[in-house]
Design a protein around this motif. Structure first.
Motif, short mmCIF file in Angstrom:
data_model
loop_
_atom_site.label_atom_id
_atom_site.label_comp_id
_atom_site.label_asym_id
_atom_site.label_seq_id
_atom_site.Cartn_x
_atom_site.Cartn_y
_atom_site.Cartn_z
N CYS A 38 -11.32 -3.30 2.16
CA CYS A 38 -10.77 -1.97 1.88
C CYS A 38 -11.77 -1.07 1.13
O CYS A 38 -12.08 -1.30 -0.04
N THR A 47 -7.89 -6.54 0.58
CA THR A 47 -8.78 -5.91 -0.42
C THR A 47 -10.25 -6.06 -0.05
O THR A 47 -11.03 -5.14 -0.25
N CYS A 80 0.87 -1.18 0.00
CA CYS A 80 0.00 0.00 0.00
C CYS A 80 0.91 1.23 0.00
O CYS A 80 0.92 2.03 0.92
N CYS A 107 -2.42 -7.39 -2.09
CA CYS A 107 -2.81 -7.03 -0.73
C CYS A 107 -3.76 -8.05 -0.12
O CYS A 107 -4.72 -8.47 -0.75
N CYS A 119 -2.72 -3.26 -5.12
CA CYS A 119 -3.82 -3.93 -4.41
C CYS A 119 -3.92 -5.41 -4.77
O CYS A 119 -4.40 -6.21 -3.97
N PRO A 122 -7.91 3.94 -5.10
CA PRO A 122 -7.35 4.03 -3.75
C PRO A 122 -6.16 4.99 -3.67
O PRO A 122 -5.88 5.53 -2.60
FE1 SF4 Z 1 -3.94 -0.40 0.24
FE2 SF4 Z 1 -6.51 -1.09 0.25
FE3 SF4 Z 1 -5.05 -1.54 -1.93
FE4 SF4 Z 1 -4.63 -2.96 0.27
S1 SF4 Z 1 -6.46 -2.96 -0.97
S2 SF4 Z 1 -3.05 -2.03 -1.03
S3 SF4 Z 1 -5.04 -1.45 1.88
S4 SF4 Z 1 -5.55 0.46 -1.05
#
Ligand code: SF4
Length: 347
Positions: free
Chosen positions: A219, A216, A203, A213, A210, A227
């Motif tokens: 989020c 997600t 992030c 991540c 994402c 984002p």
């Molecule tokens: Fe950041 Fe949300 Fe993307 Fe994860 S899903 S990298 S927390 S913006």
């Protein structure tokens, strides 16, 4: 359509497990860390690393961490070190008030706590130079306390997770409150480091990755489709510009004239080149001694609150200074002075 923030996720334990599992597999290996799930690292190492990492990147801080811990393996060793040795070892890390606070804190731990760091957030916070962030980080990482550790990386993750529409810096209290809703007694040190690592590697500032991540599905920023819009920021005012003069006086033995700066103020207590005041208006400054001063050009340097153009003047001569060999001065002076010295040596 702005998403509705969740405070905290309804399935908090699944959310936490997703991030901790990710950390176990993908957490960064750093010089000051224990492996995920292993015994806590020494408080001295955690504290030292956190002080070094304030306003300094991990790759830049790592060699300094190694050299400090080899030279001063315990907080009591550091407490017994001379001011000028620690200042010289810190040169190049910037933000020199941190080095002075580092020594003050080490000496308080040695003198008032028998060389053992207090093991609570409140106890740590009472140490000189230890702010809320460092106290929380050491409490969580070294002592397993359920402290809320919020640095810039964690702020960014929170702003995206909860799609916070308040711009920074006004959003800071809200982001801290949101981060607190996610803290629990289970693996608090790993939790803090997992959030930091997610912010540093996935992030990230700019466009987050994402697709890598683990969060997600929780989020709100991800669900907006943009984002990277978060965190919102208040437009920055421009950094003021200052000018000044540095004098590089050399003697026949190849030594350079240095001075100790006053304790208060920028680079306070550090050894440096003689300089004029650094003022907004270019001043007609008087050199430290009469000599045949030659113009060696100028260097640029950026401090937190202003940028500086420093005119460099060079001459040979004598006087009442801290005479230091140029090679030694180049490696031990704060960056702004080593840049000026380099400029003079190249002229
Ligand atoms: Fe950041 Fe949300 Fe993307 Fe994860 S899903 S990298 S927390 S913006």
């Amino acid at each position: 359509m702005p998403p509705v923030p969740v405070h905290p996720p309804a399935d908090l334990s699944a959310f936490r497990a997703a991030l901790l599992d990710w950390y176990d597999a993908h957490g960064r290996t750093l010089a000051w860390r224990a492996s995920p799930g292993a015994a806590s690292p020494e408080p001295y190492r955690v504290w030292l690393s956190e002080v070094m990492l304030q306003q300094t990147t991990t790759p830049h801080a790592t060699p300094y961490f190694h050299s400090f811990t080899v030279r001063w393996p315990t907080v009591s060793d550091l407490a017994a070190a001379g001011d000028s040795d620690v200042m010289a070892a810190w040169a190049g890390l910037g933000y020199y008030a941190r080095a002075r606070n580092l020594l003050a804190c080490a000496r308080a731990v040695a003198r008032d706590h028998g060389g053992v760091f207090p093991d609570t957030e409140a106890g740590l916070l009472a140490l000189p130079g230890v702010g809320a962030y460092t106290a929380a980080a050491v409490a969580a990482i070294a002592f397993g306390r359920a402290a809320n550790v919020v640095d810039g990386n964690v702020e960014r993750v929170m702003s995206r997770l909860f799609a916070v529409e308040t711009p920074l810096p006004a959003a800071k209290p809200e982001l801290k409150r949101l981060a607190a809703t996610l803290v629990a007694g289970d693996r608090p040190g790993d939790w803090a480091q997992a959030l930091m690592d997610l912010g540093a590697t996935v992030c990230r500032p700019g466009r987050p990755t994402c697709e890598r991540c683990p969060l997600t599905r929780w989020c709100a920023g991800f669900r907006t489709g943009a984002p990277e819009r978060y965190p919102l920021k208040t437009k920055k005012t421009e950094r003021p510009h200052r000018t000044g003069t540095a004098w590089v006086l050399r003697d026949a033995a190849g030594r350079v004239a240095l001075v100790r700066r006053p304790d208060k103020g920028l680079l306070g207590g550090m050894t440096g080149l003689p300089t004029s005041d650094w003022s907004v208006d270019a001043a007609v400054a008087s050199p430290p001694v009469a000599a045949d001063w030659q113009d060696a050009g100028a260097i640029e340097h950026v401090f937190t609150h202003f940028s500086l153009t420093l005119s460099v003047q060079t001459a040979t001569g004598t006087g009442d200074f801290l005479w230091t060999h140029a090679d030694e001065a180049l490696v031990s002076l704060p960056t702004v002075f080593s840049k000026a010295l380099e400029r003079a040596l190249a002229s």
